[in-house]
Scaffold this motif. Structure first.
Motif, PDB file in Angstrom:
ATOM      1  N   PRO A 449     -15.660  45.088 -10.997  1.00 23.79           N
ATOM      2  CA  PRO A 449     -16.720  45.688 -11.810  1.00 23.79           C
ATOM      3  C   PRO A 449     -17.797  46.329 -10.951  1.00 23.79           C
ATOM      4  O   PRO A 449     -18.224  45.783  -9.935  1.00 23.79           O
ATOM      5  CB  PRO A 449     -17.276  44.493 -12.582  1.00 23.79           C
ATOM      6  N   ALA A 450     -18.249  47.502 -11.382  1.00 27.82           N
ATOM      7  CA  ALA A 450     -19.416  48.111 -10.740  1.00 27.82           C
ATOM      8  C   ALA A 450     -20.671  47.384 -11.186  1.00 27.82           C
ATOM      9  O   ALA A 450     -21.615  47.211 -10.413  1.00 27.82           O
ATOM     10  CB  ALA A 450     -19.495  49.595 -11.105  1.00 27.82           C
ATOM     11  N   ASP A 451     -20.689  46.946 -12.438  1.00 25.23           N
ATOM     12  CA  ASP A 451     -21.800  46.162 -12.989  1.00 25.23           C
ATOM     13  C   ASP A 451     -21.188  44.871 -13.538  1.00 25.23           C
ATOM     14  O   ASP A 451     -20.523  44.875 -14.576  1.00 25.23           O
ATOM     15  CB  ASP A 451     -22.498  46.934 -14.110  1.00 25.23           C
ATOM     16  N   PRO A 452     -21.371  43.732 -12.860  1.00 25.62           N
ATOM     17  CA  PRO A 452     -20.747  42.485 -13.306  1.00 25.62           C
ATOM     18  C   PRO A 452     -21.166  42.062 -14.719  1.00 25.62           C
ATOM     19  O   PRO A 452     -20.471  41.280 -15.363  1.00 25.62           O
ATOM     20  CB  PRO A 452     -21.214  41.461 -12.262  1.00 25.62           C
ATOM     21  N   GLY A 453     -22.262  42.589 -15.191  1.00 24.85           N
ATOM     22  CA  GLY A 453     -22.730  42.199 -16.510  1.00 24.85           C
ATOM     23  C   GLY A 453     -21.989  42.853 -17.658  1.00 24.85           C
ATOM     24  O   GLY A 453     -22.275  42.578 -18.817  1.00 24.85           O
ATOM     25  N   LEU A 454     -21.050  43.757 -17.352  1.00 31.75           N
ATOM     26  CA  LEU A 454     -20.316  44.479 -18.394  1.00 31.75           C
ATOM     27  C   LEU A 454     -18.827  44.186 -18.293  1.00 31.75           C
ATOM     28  O   LEU A 454     -18.334  43.716 -17.262  1.00 31.75           O
ATOM     29  CB  LEU A 454     -20.559  45.987 -18.265  1.00 31.75           C
ATOM     30  N   ARG A 455     -18.114  44.500 -19.358  1.00 38.42           N
ATOM     31  CA  ARG A 455     -16.656  44.451 -19.304  1.00 38.42           C
ATOM     32  C   ARG A 455     -16.167  45.509 -18.319  1.00 38.42           C
ATOM     33  O   ARG A 455     -16.722  46.604 -18.215  1.00 38.42           O
ATOM     34  CB  ARG A 455     -16.062  44.750 -20.678  1.00 38.42           C
ATOM     35  N   MET A 456     -15.104  45.175 -17.627  1.00 38.97           N
ATOM     36  CA  MET A 456     -14.541  46.168 -16.715  1.00 38.97           C
ATOM     37  C   MET A 456     -13.857  47.292 -17.479  1.00 38.97           C
ATOM     38  O   MET A 456     -13.929  48.454 -17.075  1.00 38.97           O
ATOM     39  CB  MET A 456     -13.561  45.488 -15.753  1.00 38.97           C
ATOM     40  N   LEU A 457     -13.196  46.960 -18.597  1.00 37.28           N
ATOM     41  CA  LEU A 457     -12.490  47.992 -19.340  1.00 37.28           C
ATOM     42  C   LEU A 457     -12.549  47.661 -20.827  1.00 37.28           C
ATOM     43  O   LEU A 457     -12.047  46.619 -21.272  1.00 37.28           O
ATOM     44  CB  LEU A 457     -11.026  48.081 -18.891  1.00 37.28           C
ATOM     45  N   GLY A 479     -16.357  39.987 -18.479  1.00 38.86           N
ATOM     46  CA  GLY A 479     -14.926  39.828 -18.380  1.00 38.86           C
ATOM     47  C   GLY A 479     -14.225  41.111 -18.020  1.00 38.86           C
ATOM     48  O   GLY A 479     -14.836  42.086 -17.559  1.00 38.86           O
ATOM     49  N   ALA A 480     -12.881  41.137 -18.251  1.00 39.60           N
ATOM     50  CA  ALA A 480     -12.065  42.242 -17.777  1.00 39.60           C
ATOM     51  C   ALA A 480     -11.709  43.213 -18.886  1.00 39.60           C
ATOM     52  O   ALA A 480     -12.193  44.353 -18.902  1.00 39.60           O
ATOM     53  CB  ALA A 480     -10.807  41.697 -17.120  1.00 39.60           C
ATOM     54  N   VAL A 481     -10.857  42.832 -19.847  1.00 46.10           N
ATOM     55  CA  VAL A 481     -10.324  43.770 -20.828  1.00 46.10           C
ATOM     56  C   VAL A 481     -10.753  43.347 -22.234  1.00 46.10           C
ATOM     57  O   VAL A 481     -10.517  42.207 -22.656  1.00 46.10           O
ATOM     58  CB  VAL A 481      -8.788  43.847 -20.758  1.00 46.10           C
ATOM     59  N   HIS A 482     -11.360  44.309 -22.954  1.00 48.71           N
ATOM     60  CA  HIS A 482     -11.755  44.087 -24.346  1.00 48.71           C
ATOM     61  C   HIS A 482     -11.136  45.213 -25.167  1.00 48.71           C
ATOM     62  O   HIS A 482     -11.484  46.390 -24.985  1.00 48.71           O
ATOM     63  CB  HIS A 482     -13.272  44.099 -24.479  1.00 48.71           C
ATOM     64  N   ALA A 483     -10.204  44.874 -26.071  1.00 46.03           N
ATOM     65  CA  ALA A 483      -9.443  45.886 -26.800  1.00 46.03           C
ATOM     66  C   ALA A 483      -9.665  45.748 -28.298  1.00 46.03           C
ATOM     67  O   ALA A 483      -9.633  44.641 -28.850  1.00 46.03           O
ATOM     68  CB  ALA A 483      -7.958  45.768 -26.487  1.00 46.03           C
TER      69      ALA A 483
END
Length: 858
Positions: A449-457, A479-483
């Motif tokens: 993550p560029a910003d750890p406070g956000l989802r990566m994708l 976290g990583a993936v939110h779909a």
């Protein structure tokens, strides 16, 4: 001598002349019977001794005109009796001295109708001579009209014909020409109540009918015109009910047949009885439709399923039966590349070439079903312009774009981001169909993550990721993936994920279904290391939280940890994985290992590692789970809620579970079968557990353990059906002041146990039986070995060493092989159909014989 005359003293009324005559000439003394005559002068004839008053009325025969009647004598009152009462020669009306009160009243009858006028009558013995005629009644209301008299018939003419002061319809005696009978018809069925019979002139008022005989005038379904039917009432008003009425409609009778299996349907081969009411005896059903009255699972009430014959007795089986439930879904795959189109068939049998039985396709997305080199599941690592994965446009990084944001910007309509080896940094939000692929694979390509406070994708459109590692770098983040749409992950690794201060759920994968029915397909996916230490109030699926239709194919979640010393209460729903209600499939299933929950606060735990709502239909292995809390734990490893079927042809493998809590319901597994309302009544779901292994369970509670290894509950309805077949429980320790079901506990509904091995079960505390059932439950072929007393059951209890191929309670549970070894007393003890690879009948427990028909999970 006779005394002087005494006649004056014996006659109440005498004429003066007669009295004087008696004094002047006493005459002979007729009543004197003296022997000596004392009269001074004898002037009377000689006394003959005969009385002169024979009737004793005081008058001698010389003056009495009738010596035979005491009431006839001179001076008597003349009355109407046809005789001369007073001896004056005049009789009745001819005698002026007649007592008028003794006569009858006579009324003039001027119109000669036999009824006299209502005037003062004439008293006489006989009717006076006319004209007019005289009659004995004076009740003629019109003595000038011979048609009106009390004897006349009241008719419809507007006058009082019969002189009763009632005219026409007001007179209950109404009759004659123009009059007719009516009956009150309150239910308007054309039949009147006979108790309301009344005569009418001219017409019937509303609510009246000319036809009587209705026995229930408030029920339009009951009258003499109806046909008697089986309903417990007199339909046709003939005083006879149901079977007692010869006019009963035979088609309304019920067909009664013997119901030996008590499934509510009678034997189709028996001679039925036709009657309204059930025949005497307990085993009768209101039809003769059961094609197998010796099996309660077969009958019209059953559901037709694949491979079990004609279960619902409609003479149709499997694909020939339109009521078939649970048929396999076959998908069109003309080119045989494993990717399907949206053309489907629902059948038990294989439709043949060009069709595949895909458990759960991510989408019907084969872009070219005539070209086996193009399909969404194919790898496109070459990034050579050939659209092997059916994604359309392709952007190579770093050749076409320098970073993830720039690459996504080039795919304004969606397409493929092809990532080269190395580490890529970013937080992307995609609203277009997106495929992320790597040329070198997950071991050489990493996304941080560029910003750890956000989802990566984050993706609100279909998303596919292949061959990539998401690394949270141990920084707290979303976290990583939110779909929010279809999701496909293949050969994807998630590692080093930690909760932020806010939401703590689905740190590796979180799928939601805001609209439609998205699908999540995870294949060869690994989650390695998820940690939560912030004391969150709600913990749901720290690694995976999936709320859509799901395919899990070789998915591993390892190392999920939640530790809190704040003392705050928490609720846990599947600490590692939470799966919502949706279709579930996958040939290689899910493995969850090394899960730890340590909360000093009161944490209610619904599934220490995995929580699932809905049927479970994939292989599941949960190993090395440690739960320490002060609250209630329902399912130390797994909690399944509202389950329709658990392990139907699949495996549940739960090993090395250690739970310490205030109360424990199901040290390893808790299953709740919920009540549902399909809209037309209440139905209760059924749970079937098969091929279930539970090994190495330690349940320690300060109050109670309900089901040291397994707890089954009927839920709120209390009527669910549970069945457990081929169950192996090895190494179960339960410690609490009260232990209900040291191995298995069943609460409500019905439970059937078949082919169950309980090996090395130990209890500390006030313990109930190894299998404890509350409600209706039966068991057969239960095998108890080591640490548990043998229990008689179908003559199949065994003792001795378990003789499993490999089981070391202190070793790695992954290596435990619980197949019975050759020569084990557990072999070939369960009378199930089919044979093992050793060409013997099926064996006890969740596994086959020495060769292992069902291989252990990897």
């Amino acid at each position: 001598m006779r005394p002087g005359p005494r006649c004056v003293l014996r006659v109440p009324v005498l004429s003066l002349a007669l009295l004087c005559a008696c004094v002047a000439d006493p005459g002979p003394d007729l009543g004197d019977t003296d022997v000596v005559d004392t009269d001074p002068v004898e002037t009377d004839p000689p006394d003959t001794g005969t009385p002169e008053d024979a009737d004793g009325d005081g008058f001698p025969a010389s003056v009495d005109c009738d010596e035979t009647r005491v009431d006839v004598f001179p001076g008597a009152t003349e009355t109407c009796n046809g005789i001369d009462d007073d001896c004056d020669g005049l009789v009745d009306d001819a005698d002026p001295g007649l007592d008028p009160a003794s006569g009858s009243p006579w009324y003039p009858d001027a119109d000669g109708d036999g009824a006299g006028a209502d005037v003062a009558p004439v008293q006489a013995c006989t009717a006076p001579a006319g004209p007019p005629a005289w009659v004995a009644s004076g009740d003629d209301c019109d003595d000038a009209d011979a048609a009106r008299s009390p004897s006349a018939q009241e008719t419809c003419n507007g006058v009082d014909d019969d002189c009763d002061a009632l005219v026409d319809v007001a007179d209950p005696d109404l009759g004659g020409e123009g009059a007719f009978t009516g009956y009150r018809d309150q239910d308007l069925d054309g039949w009147g109540d006979p108790a309301t019979e009344k005569r009418f002139c001219g017409f019937l008022p509303a609510g009246w009918i000319a036809q009587g005989g209705d026995c229930a005038d408030l029920s339009p379904g009951r009258n003499p015109g109806r046909t008697e039917a089986c309903n417990g009432i007199d339909d046709d008003c003939d005083g006879l009910l149901d079977d007692a009425d010869p006019s009963l409609d035979p088609d309304s009778r019920t067909t009664w047949a013997p119901d030996l299996d008590a499934d509510g349907h009678g034997d189709a081969d028996a001679v039925p009885t036709l009657a309204c009411v059930r025949p005497a005896g307990p085993s009768w059903a209101p039809d003769a439709l059961d094609c197998d009255d010796g099996d309660a699972t077969v009958g019209p009430q059953a559901v037709e399923r694949c491979g079990n014959g004609d279960e619902d007795c409609d003479e149709l089986e499997d694909d020939d039966d339109p009521s078939l439930v649970g048929a396999f879904v076959w998908y069109r795959d003309q080119d045989g590349d494993g990717s399907v189109t949206d053309e489907t068939l629902s059948r038990c049998a294989d439709p043949g070439q060009g069709w595949v039985r895909a458990g759960l396709p991510s989408s019907f997305d084969d872009c070219d079903d005539d070209d086996a080199t193009r399909a969404p599941h194919l790898d496109d690592t070459a990034c050579d312009g050939h659209d092997a994965a059916c994604t359309g446009a392709e952007v190579r990084l770093p050749e076409d774009a320098a970073d993830l944001d720039a690459g996504l910007a080039l795919l304004s309509q969606g397409g493929t981001l092809c990532l080269g080896p190395g580490t890529w940094e970013g937080n992307l939000v995609s609203s277009v169909p997106l495929v992320v692929r790597t040329a070198a694979g997950a071991d050489q390509t990493t996304w941080v993550p560029a910003d750890p406070g956000l989802r990566m994708l984050e993706a609100s459109a279909p998303l596919t990721v292949r061959g990539l590692t998401f690394d949270g770098e141990d920084a707290p983040g979303e976290g990583a993936v939110h779909a929010l749409a279809d999701l496909r992950l293949q050969d994807v690794v998630f590692r080093r994920l930690r909760c932020p201060a806010g939401r703590c759920t689905g740190l590796a994968v979180h799928t939601e279904a805001p609209a439609g029915v998205p699908v999540a397909r995870l294949a060869d996916v690994r989650v390695e290391g998820v940690e939560e230490t912030g004391g969150h109030a709600v913990l749901r699926g720290l690694a995976l939280r999936i709320e859509t239709n799901t395919s899990l194919d070789a998915v591993t979640v390892r190392g999920v940890r939640s530790v809190s010393t704040t003392g705050e209460a928490a609720t846990v729903r599947g600490l590692a994985v939470e799966l919502g209600l949706g279709a579930l499939s996958g040939p290689r299933g899910l493995v969850v290992e090394d899960v730890e929950l340590d909360h000093t606060g009161v944490a209610d735990v619904l599934g220490g590692a995995v929580f699932r709502v809905g049927p479970w239909a994939v292989p599941l292995a949960v190993r090395r789970v440690s739960i320490t809390t002060a609250g209630l734990v329902q399912g130390g490893a797994v909690r399944l809620s509202g389950s329709l079927g658990v392990g139907e042809g699949e495996r549940l493998d739960l090993r090395d579970v250690d739970v310490v809590a205030d109360e424990i319901e199901g040290g390893a597994l808790r299953v709740d079968s919920a009540r549902v309302d399909p809209g037309s009544g209440i139905a209760y779901e059924a749970t079937a557990l098969a091929r279930l292994v539970v090994a190495g369970v330690r349940a320690t509670a300060s109050t109670a353990v309900v089901g040291g290894a397994l707890s089954l509950s009927a839920g709120s309805g209390g009527q669910a059906r549970h069945a457990v077949e081929h169950l192996t429980l090895v190494g179960v320790e339960a410690e609490a002041p009260l232990v209900e079901g040291s191995a298995v506990a069943h609460e409500g509904g019905t439970l059937t146990l078949r082919a169950v091995s309980l090996v090395d079960v130990h209890v500390t505390g006030d313990a109930a039986d190894p299998v404890r059932g509350v409600g209706s439950w039966t068991e057969s072929h239960r095998h108890l070995v080591d640490g548990t007393p043998p229990v008689d059951g179908a003559g199949s209890s065994v003792t001795g060493a378990p003789a499993f191929v490999a089981w070391d309670p202190d070793g790695d549970p992954v290596a435990w092989d619980l197949h019975p070894g050759a020569g084990s007393p557990l072999l070939d003890r369960a009378p199930t159909s089919g044979e093992d690879p050793d060409e013997t009948v099926a064996d006890i427990g969740a596994y086959g014989g020495p060769e292992g028909a069902w291989a252990p999970l990897p």
